[in-house]
Scaffold this motif. Structure first.
Motif, PDB file in Angstrom:
ATOM      1  N   GLY A 228       0.797  -1.231   0.000  1.00  0.00           N
ATOM      2  CA  GLY A 228       0.000   0.000   0.000  1.00  0.00           C
ATOM      3  C   GLY A 228       0.817   1.262   0.000  1.00  0.00           C
ATOM      4  O   GLY A 228       0.304   2.358   0.235  1.00  0.00           O
TER       5      GLY A 228
ATOM      6  N   GLY B 210       3.297   1.947  -2.544  1.00  0.00           N
ATOM      7  CA  GLY B 210       3.977   2.167  -3.813  1.00  0.00           C
ATOM      8  C   GLY B 210       3.357   1.317  -4.884  1.00  0.00           C
ATOM      9  O   GLY B 210       2.497   0.474  -4.606  1.00  0.00           O
ATOM     10  N   GLY B 211       3.800   1.550  -6.120  1.00  0.00           N
ATOM     11  CA  GLY B 211       3.212   0.805  -7.229  1.00  0.00           C
ATOM     12  C   GLY B 211       4.166  -0.187  -7.845  1.00  0.00           C
ATOM     13  O   GLY B 211       3.850  -0.788  -8.870  1.00  0.00           O
ATOM     14  N   HIS B 212       5.341  -0.356  -7.239  1.00  0.00           N
ATOM     15  CA  HIS B 212       6.277  -1.296  -7.851  1.00  0.00           C
ATOM     16  C   HIS B 212       5.870  -2.729  -7.559  1.00  0.00           C
ATOM     17  O   HIS B 212       5.039  -3.002  -6.691  1.00  0.00           O
TER      18      HIS B 212
ATOM     19  N   LEU C 125       3.266  -4.291  -4.760  1.00  0.00           N
ATOM     20  CA  LEU C 125       1.989  -4.876  -5.204  1.00  0.00           C
ATOM     21  C   LEU C 125       1.834  -6.304  -4.697  1.00  0.00           C
ATOM     22  O   LEU C 125       0.758  -6.699  -4.258  1.00  0.00           O
TER      23      LEU C 125
ATOM     24  N   SER D 273       0.922  -6.238  -1.170  1.00  0.00           N
ATOM     25  CA  SER D 273      -0.489  -5.833  -1.031  1.00  0.00           C
ATOM     26  C   SER D 273      -1.425  -6.981  -1.362  1.00  0.00           C
ATOM     27  O   SER D 273      -2.455  -7.173  -0.706  1.00  0.00           O
ATOM     28  N   ARG D 274      -1.087  -7.742  -2.399  1.00  0.00           N
ATOM     29  CA  ARG D 274      -1.935  -8.888  -2.769  1.00  0.00           C
ATOM     30  C   ARG D 274      -1.993  -9.905  -1.626  1.00  0.00           C
ATOM     31  O   ARG D 274      -3.030 -10.483  -1.342  1.00  0.00           O
TER      32      ARG D 274
ATOM     33  N   LEU E 256      -4.269  -8.703   1.118  1.00  0.00           N
ATOM     34  CA  LEU E 256      -5.680  -8.922   0.762  1.00  0.00           C
ATOM     35  C   LEU E 256      -6.050 -10.396   0.911  1.00  0.00           C
ATOM     36  O   LEU E 256      -7.108 -10.730   1.458  1.00  0.00           O
TER      37      LEU E 256
ATOM     38  N   GLY F  27      -1.324   5.341   3.092  1.00  0.00           N
ATOM     39  CA  GLY F  27      -1.100   5.125   1.658  1.00  0.00           C
ATOM     40  C   GLY F  27      -2.316   5.485   0.828  1.00  0.00           C
ATOM     41  O   GLY F  27      -2.333   5.243  -0.369  1.00  0.00           O
ATOM     42  N   SER F  28      -3.330   6.052   1.455  1.00  0.00           N
ATOM     43  CA  SER F  28      -4.549   6.450   0.731  1.00  0.00           C
ATOM     44  C   SER F  28      -4.892   7.881   1.105  1.00  0.00           C
ATOM     45  O   SER F  28      -4.598   8.328   2.219  1.00  0.00           O
ATOM     46  N   GLN F  29      -5.515   8.595   0.171  1.00  0.00           N
ATOM     47  CA  GLN F  29      -5.961   9.983   0.397  1.00  0.00           C
ATOM     48  C   GLN F  29      -4.865  10.819   1.058  1.00  0.00           C
ATOM     49  O   GLN F  29      -5.119  11.594   1.988  1.00  0.00           O
TER      50      GLN F  29
ATOM     51  N   GLU G 119      -3.283  13.366   0.269  1.00  0.00           N
ATOM     52  CA  GLU G 119      -3.343  14.834   0.177  1.00  0.00           C
ATOM     53  C   GLU G 119      -4.168  15.432   1.319  1.00  0.00           C
ATOM     54  O   GLU G 119      -4.123  16.627   1.561  1.00  0.00           O
TER      55      GLU G 119
ATOM     56  N   PRO H 178     -10.369  -0.829   5.691  1.00  0.00           N
ATOM     57  CA  PRO H 178      -9.653  -0.918   6.967  1.00  0.00           C
ATOM     58  C   PRO H 178      -8.744   0.281   7.252  1.00  0.00           C
ATOM     59  O   PRO H 178      -8.199   0.390   8.338  1.00  0.00           O
ATOM     60  N   ASP H 179      -8.611   1.201   6.254  1.00  0.00           N
ATOM     61  CA  ASP H 179      -7.630   2.289   6.398  1.00  0.00           C
ATOM     62  C   ASP H 179      -7.885   3.163   7.636  1.00  0.00           C
ATOM     63  O   ASP H 179      -6.937   3.668   8.242  1.00  0.00           O
TER      64      ASP H 179
END
Lengths: 104, 394
Positions: free
Chosen positions: B47, B49-51, B55, B58-59, B62, B242-244, B246, B255-256
């Motif tokens: 959660g 980064g996108g590398h 990922l 993150s999987r 989940l 890692g979300s929102q 800004e 769950p964030d």
């Protein structure tokens, strides 16, 4: 032009990915472009020919918490595409709303 | 029975680990394998980064939420919030739901992970607390809960089974009371998760606090809080999700909302390894064997003349957690000799549940606690009984 999905959290993006895998729908998971505001750092790239099935896949599982974009007129611009326009008159799934909380 | 000599080349008698209520041991082999494999293949931050490695992490997170949701009847993986342990899960729920002017119902049988947050809230926020009494065997009767309800009751928090005497509480009946009155029910499943079947949807348990390292046999440092449905709850901590990113406010969705900071992915990997090995079928077999060992132990204990067993006298309605007193003797000394001379590892003291001991007439001396797990065998039980017999006076 491919559609771009962003998600409120990585958790939602991972759920979206798992649904597309289960439904055997092609996608590309990528880093979110800088010019798309908000949400988590991930985005899903979906080809136009798959877009309605992708939305149907999400709707079937009640996934929300995502936003759909198409490239805008200027390079690097993205314009929001209302999901209703894609799925016709169908309503958004309710799961994300159910999980939206507020503290006392 | 495990020989320390064999394991670590250490001197001493073969050990009989009878402290599973504190943490299970030994852990399934798959736990260490899963941890090593995770660190080698996907040890990045989920959660964040996108590398590809992020990922993959993150999987796996989940997949862990999905496995847990399925095992415990949570309808949605969003409703699985990872924590450090059952204590953190309980603190999140108790602190998140109880504001000034609210009333909470709990019991004298609770662990300090429930009692301390409640009494802190009483001092700091003026939260009202009512504690249900226990029977002589440490059981909480549902009617005792019902009697304590007030118009401003906002939470019922009850342990599924006592960590002192192993008595299993009637959570289904208490859940019905909670359902009738609309007061959320939080169940402390630290002692029962992985041992007894729990389905929060079928049993109408609104919140379940779970430890990953006891009955579920994962590593220490991982637990979770399960929601049957999301509840309006103020987060115990705020921070990076890692979300929102800004926004300067915490995300409002699960769950964030409750998972600030990097998750214990190593612990999650180890817990998944344990759950792969200790499937519900394996857990059922283990539970049946533990009930038989409980009967064996209780039958043998009747011959240990000076031992006083607290709680239920038979295998019915209880976990394989036993509290013993040897009136007039120093329990710490007995526990030390059990370890040094017999390799019987127990726990002595109050077990972080002072009010339970007051209710059971074992305060302040506490008890010697013996607790079985999946790896306990007849040899361990016999060794414990033989060792305990040495402390009966002629």
């Amino acid at each position: 032009m491919n559609y771009l999905f962003t998600f409120v959290s990585t958790h939602h993006a991972m759920k979206a990915e798992s649904y597309l895998k289960k439904d055997n729908l092609p996608y590309r998971l990528r880093m979110k472009p800088r010019t798309v505001s908000a949400d988590c750092g991930l985005a899903l790239d979906v080809k136009p020919e798959h877009i309605t099935r992708v939305i149907a896949s999400f709707d079937r599982r009640g996934l929300s918490g995502f936003t759909v974009y198409l490239p805008g007129d200027e390079p690097g611009d993205w314009r929001n595409v209302p999901v209703e326009d894609i799925r016709g008159s169908a309503e958004m799934g309710s799961e994300g709303d159910e999980n939206r909380l507020s503290g006392p | 029975m495990v020989s320390l000599m064999e394991l670590y080349n250490l001197p001493g008698p073969a050990i009989h680990y009878l402290d599973h209520a504190a943490t299970s041991w030994p852990k399934p082999a798959r736990v260490t394998e899963a941890i090593s494999e995770f660190l080698a293949a996907a040890g990045a931050n989920p959660g964040r980064g996108g590398h590809r490695m992020s990922l993959e992490a993150s999987r796996r997170v989940l997949a862990a939420r999905e496995r847990i949701a399925q095992r415990f009847g949570a309808g949605n993986p969003d409703h699985v919030v990872f924590t450090a342990n059952a204590t953190e899960s309980l603190n999140i729920a108790i602190n998140g739901l109880l504001g000034p002017g609210s009333h909470a119902i709990s019991s004298v049988m609770e662990h300090n992970s429930v009692l301390r947050p409640l009494f802190e809230l009483q001092r700091e926020r003026g939260v009202e607390i009512s504690l249900a009494r226990a029977s002589g065997a440490g059981l909480i009767e549902p009617d005792e809960i019902r009697k304590l309800l007030r118009p401003n009751s906002r939470l019922i928090v009850i342990t599924h089974a006592s960590n002192v005497v192993g008595t299993i509480n009637p959570v289904d009946e208490i859940a019905k009371i909670a359902r009738e009155t609309g007061v959320p029910l939080l169940v402390d499943a630290a002692q029962t998760s992985g041992i007894l079947d729990i389905d929060i949807s079928a049993q109408l348990i609104d919140l379940l606090a779970v430890s990953g390292h006891k009955g579920l046999e994962g590593p220490t440092g991982i637990g979770f809080l399960l929601f049957r449905k999301p509840l309006p709850l103020h987060p115990l901590k705020q921070g990076g999700t890692g979300s929102q990113s800004e926004r300067l406010e915490q995300p409002t969705f699960l769950p964030d909302l409750l998972e600030s900071g990097t998750l214990n992915t190593v612990g999650i990997a180890g817990l998944m390894g344990a759950m792969e090995d200790v499937t519900p079928e394996v857990a059922h077999e283990s539970w049946e064997r533990q009930k038989w060992l409980t009967e064996l132990f209780l039958a043998g204990l009747r011959s240990v003349r000076d031992a006083r067993l607290l709680g239920l006298p038979t295998a019915e309605g209880r976990l394989s957690v036993f509290s013993l007193d040897f009136p007039g003797q120093d329990l710490a000394r007995i526990a030390q000799i059990l370890d040094d001379e017999f390799g019987v590892l127990t726990r002595v003291g109050l077990h972080c549940a002072p009010l339970a001991h007051k209710a059971l007439n074992s305060f302040p001396q506490g008890t010697i606690r013996i607790s079985f797990g999946r790896t306990t065998d007849e040899d361990d039980v016999t060794a414990a009984l033989d060792a305990l017999a040495r402390f009966s006076r002629e």
